[in-house]
Design a protein around this motif. Structure first.
Motif, PDB file in Angstrom:
ATOM      1  N   ASP A  74       0.805  -1.229   0.000  1.00 30.27           N
ATOM      2  CA  ASP A  74       0.000   0.000   0.000  1.00 30.27           C
ATOM      3  C   ASP A  74       0.841   1.284   0.000  1.00 30.27           C
ATOM      4  OD1 ASP A  74       0.998  -0.036   2.550  1.00 30.27           O
ATOM      5  OD2 ASP A  74      -0.942  -0.248   3.538  1.00 30.27           O
ATOM      6  N   ASN A  75       2.150   1.137  -0.202  1.00 30.56           N
ATOM      7  CA  ASN A  75       3.079   2.267  -0.251  1.00 30.56           C
ATOM      8  C   ASN A  75       3.125   3.064   1.054  1.00 30.56           C
ATOM      9  OD1 ASN A  75       5.122   3.525  -1.769  1.00 30.56           O
ATOM     10  ND2 ASN A  75       3.775   5.239  -2.260  1.00 30.56           N
ATOM     11  N   GLU A  76       2.734   2.448   2.173  1.00 28.16           N
ATOM     12  CA  GLU A  76       2.778   3.120   3.471  1.00 28.16           C
ATOM     13  C   GLU A  76       4.233   3.362   3.884  1.00 28.16           C
ATOM     14  OE1 GLU A  76       0.761   2.837   7.888  1.00 28.16           O
ATOM     15  OE2 GLU A  76       0.710   1.084   6.589  1.00 28.16           O
ATOM     16  N   PHE A  77       4.516   4.559   4.406  1.00 27.52           N
ATOM     17  CA  PHE A  77       5.844   4.947   4.878  1.00 27.52           C
ATOM     18  C   PHE A  77       6.113   4.249   6.212  1.00 27.52           C
ATOM     19  CE2 PHE A  77       8.556   7.674   7.477  1.00 27.52           C
ATOM     20  CZ  PHE A  77       9.588   8.020   6.613  1.00 27.52           C
ATOM     21  N   LEU A  78       7.201   3.473   6.270  1.00 23.64           N
ATOM     22  CA  LEU A  78       7.546   2.750   7.491  1.00 23.64           C
ATOM     23  C   LEU A  78       8.772   3.334   8.187  1.00 23.64           C
ATOM     24  CD1 LEU A  78       7.228  -0.927   6.146  1.00 23.64           C
ATOM     25  CD2 LEU A  78       5.427   0.553   7.044  1.00 23.64           C
ATOM     26  N   GLY A  79       9.650   3.985   7.411  1.00 23.92           N
ATOM     27  CA  GLY A  79      10.859   4.516   8.014  1.00 23.92           C
ATOM     28  C   GLY A  79      11.885   4.942   6.991  1.00 23.92           C
ATOM     29  N   LEU A  80      13.139   5.030   7.458  1.00 29.93           N
ATOM     30  CA  LEU A  80      14.274   5.464   6.646  1.00 29.93           C
ATOM     31  C   LEU A  80      15.444   4.511   6.846  1.00 29.93           C
ATOM     32  CD1 LEU A  80      14.284   9.240   7.669  1.00 29.93           C
ATOM     33  CD2 LEU A  80      13.514   8.343   5.456  1.00 29.93           C
ATOM     34  N   ILE A  81      16.262   4.384   5.818  1.00 29.36           N
ATOM     35  CA  ILE A  81      17.504   3.618   5.928  1.00 29.36           C
ATOM     36  C   ILE A  81      18.545   4.266   5.034  1.00 29.36           C
ATOM     37  CG2 ILE A  81      16.858   1.949   4.124  1.00 29.36           C
ATOM     38  CD1 ILE A  81      18.262  -0.203   6.009  1.00 29.36           C
ATOM     39  N   SER A  82      19.793   4.235   5.458  1.00 25.16           N
ATOM     40  CA  SER A  82      20.842   4.954   4.740  1.00 25.16           C
ATOM     41  C   SER A  82      22.101   4.114   4.567  1.00 25.16           C
ATOM     42  CB  SER A  82      21.209   6.216   5.511  1.00 25.16           C
ATOM     43  OG  SER A  82      22.403   6.780   5.018  1.00 25.16           O
ATOM     44  N   LEU A  83      22.746   4.348   3.445  1.00 20.68           N
ATOM     45  CA  LEU A  83      24.085   3.834   3.178  1.00 20.68           C
ATOM     46  C   LEU A  83      24.957   5.059   2.934  1.00 20.68           C
ATOM     47  CD1 LEU A  83      25.817   1.217   2.535  1.00 20.68           C
ATOM     48  CD2 LEU A  83      25.362   1.761   0.133  1.00 20.68           C
ATOM     49  N   ARG A  84      25.843   5.354   3.890  1.00 19.17           N
ATOM     50  CA  ARG A  84      26.712   6.545   3.807  1.00 19.17           C
ATOM     51  C   ARG A  84      28.112   6.101   3.395  1.00 19.17           C
ATOM     52  NH1 ARG A  84      26.164  11.774   5.604  1.00 19.17           N
ATOM     53  NH2 ARG A  84      28.131  12.885   5.778  1.00 19.17           N
ATOM     54  N   ILE A  85      28.556   6.607   2.259  1.00 18.84           N
ATOM     55  CA  ILE A  85      29.836   6.212   1.685  1.00 18.84           C
ATOM     56  C   ILE A  85      30.976   6.920   2.419  1.00 18.84           C
ATOM     57  CG2 ILE A  85      31.200   6.082  -0.449  1.00 18.84           C
ATOM     58  CD1 ILE A  85      28.498   4.503  -0.500  1.00 18.84           C
ATOM     59  N   GLY A  86      31.986   6.156   2.779  1.00 16.08           N
ATOM     60  CA  GLY A  86      33.151   6.706   3.455  1.00 16.08           C
ATOM     61  C   GLY A  86      34.256   7.054   2.467  1.00 16.08           C
ATOM     62  N   ASN A  87      35.462   7.101   2.946  1.00 16.10           N
ATOM     63  CA  ASN A  87      36.631   7.417   2.131  1.00 16.10           C
ATOM     64  C   ASN A  87      36.727   6.410   0.972  1.00 16.10           C
ATOM     65  OD1 ASN A  87      39.274   7.581   1.087  1.00 16.10           O
ATOM     66  ND2 ASN A  87      40.078   8.299   3.049  1.00 16.10           N
ATOM     67  N   PRO A  88      36.693   6.900  -0.275  1.00 11.88           N
ATOM     68  CA  PRO A  88      36.721   5.993  -1.430  1.00 11.88           C
ATOM     69  C   PRO A  88      37.945   5.068  -1.463  1.00 11.88           C
ATOM     70  CG  PRO A  88      36.217   8.239  -2.128  1.00 11.88           C
ATOM     71  CD  PRO A  88      36.579   8.301  -0.675  1.00 11.88           C
ATOM     72  N   LYS A  89      39.046   5.518  -0.904  1.00 11.60           N
ATOM     73  CA  LYS A  89      40.266   4.696  -0.883  1.00 11.60           C
ATOM     74  C   LYS A  89      40.017   3.369  -0.161  1.00 11.60           C
ATOM     75  CE  LYS A  89      45.066   4.793   0.637  1.00 11.60           C
ATOM     76  NZ  LYS A  89      46.136   5.605   1.194  1.00 11.60           N
ATOM     77  N   TYR A  90      39.153   3.400   0.848  1.00  9.32           N
ATOM     78  CA  TYR A  90      38.907   2.204   1.652  1.00  9.32           C
ATOM     79  C   TYR A  90      37.685   1.411   1.195  1.00  9.32           C
ATOM     80  CZ  TYR A  90      42.392   4.337   4.611  1.00  9.32           C
ATOM     81  OH  TYR A  90      43.551   4.895   5.074  1.00  9.32           O
ATOM     82  N   ASN A  91      36.907   1.972   0.239  1.00 12.90           N
ATOM     83  CA  ASN A  91      35.748   1.267  -0.318  1.00 12.90           C
ATOM     84  C   ASN A  91      34.817   0.777   0.798  1.00 12.90           C
ATOM     85  OD1 ASN A  91      34.389   0.620  -2.610  1.00 12.90           O
ATOM     86  ND2 ASN A  91      35.519  -1.255  -3.012  1.00 12.90           N
ATOM     87  N   ILE A  92      34.439   1.706   1.649  1.00 14.90           N
ATOM     88  CA  ILE A  92      33.717   1.405   2.882  1.00 14.90           C
ATOM     89  C   ILE A  92      32.488   2.305   2.991  1.00 14.90           C
ATOM     90  CG2 ILE A  92      35.013   3.082   4.248  1.00 14.90           C
ATOM     91  CD1 ILE A  92      35.184   1.030   6.466  1.00 14.90           C
ATOM     92  N   ALA A  93      31.500   1.843   3.733  1.00 18.74           N
ATOM     93  CA  ALA A  93      30.310   2.657   3.997  1.00 18.74           C
ATOM     94  C   ALA A  93      29.755   2.274   5.364  1.00 18.74           C
ATOM     95  CB  ALA A  93      29.252   2.438   2.920  1.00 18.74           C
ATOM     96  N   SER A  94      28.827   3.099   5.854  1.00 20.46           N
ATOM     97  CA  SER A  94      28.131   2.782   7.101  1.00 20.46           C
ATOM     98  C   SER A  94      26.627   2.858   6.848  1.00 20.46           C
ATOM     99  CB  SER A  94      28.539   3.739   8.218  1.00 20.46           C
ATOM    100  OG  SER A  94      28.229   5.068   7.860  1.00 20.46           O
ATOM    101  N   ILE A  95      25.872   2.153   7.656  1.00 16.07           N
ATOM    102  CA  ILE A  95      24.417   2.172   7.529  1.00 16.07           C
ATOM    103  C   ILE A  95      23.785   2.678   8.815  1.00 16.07           C
ATOM    104  CG2 ILE A  95      24.308   0.328   5.802  1.00 16.07           C
ATOM    105  CD1 ILE A  95      23.455  -1.582   8.069  1.00 16.07           C
TER     106      ILE A  95
END
Length: 180
Positions: A74-95
């Motif tokens: 039903d397209n109901e909004f349940l929340g938010l989630i994120s993938l935040r990219i870190g330093n590209p040299k390390y190819n890392i992210a946080s959620i």
């Protein structure tokens, strides 16, 4: 990369937009949602608009992908989630993620987190994805463990919560650990 939309069995994850302001503000204004978070409750919608603007700019710069979590049925909004990219040299992210309390305990956070991990490893091509979690946040600890993230560390008194300084668990997963 075209604008990503992620699907799971029950959920659709879409990049956050200004049209999500009301629902996002409502979510961020719930004390239970903010209990283990250092962001703080927004004082008004203008503050939430600043967050949205920052998230959308970060997306344009490919620094962060903040998705709304919506029910497919039903397209109901349940929340938010994120993938935040870190330093590209390390190819890392946080959620990070925030779910409306009406939907806690139904597996939605786990399902959305699995989708974000899949996206991070397979679409973005990351090597490592991390998450931090207050030691008393039992719900989030369970989510991170269910998706297969490994608790690697314990930081002492690093989170400035309303209740005082909190310890934090550090979780991570490597690309080679990912099993969809």
């Amino acid at each position: 990369m075209k604008t990503p939309v992620l699907f799971t069995n029950r959920l659709q994850l879409k990049i956050v937009a200004l049209s999500d302001l009301s629902k996002t503000h409502e979510l961020l204004s719930i004390p239970e949602v903010d209990q283990y978070n250092a962001l703080g409750l927004p004082t008004n919608k203008e503050v939430t608009t600043v967050y949205l603007d920052e998230w959308m700019e970060n997306y344009r710069m490919r620094k962060e992908f903040v998705f709304t979590i919506n029910s497919q049925s039903d397209n109901e909004f349940l929340g938010l989630i994120s993938l935040r990219i870190g330093n590209p040299k390390y190819n890392i992210a946080s959620i990070w993620y925030k779910l409306h309390p009406d939907f806690w305990g139904r597996g939605y956070a786990t399902e959305a987190t699995k989708a974000i991990l899949q996206f991070g490893f397979k679409e973005v091509g990351l090597h490592r994805i991390e998450a931090g979690c207050a030691v008393d946040n039992v719900g989030s600890i369970k989510v991170l463990e269910k998706v297969g993230m490994i608790r690697e560390g314990h930081k002492r008194k690093v989170l400035p919560l309303k209740t005082g300084w909190s310890d934090n668990y550090e979780f991570a997963m490597l690309e080679e650990d990912w099993k969809p």
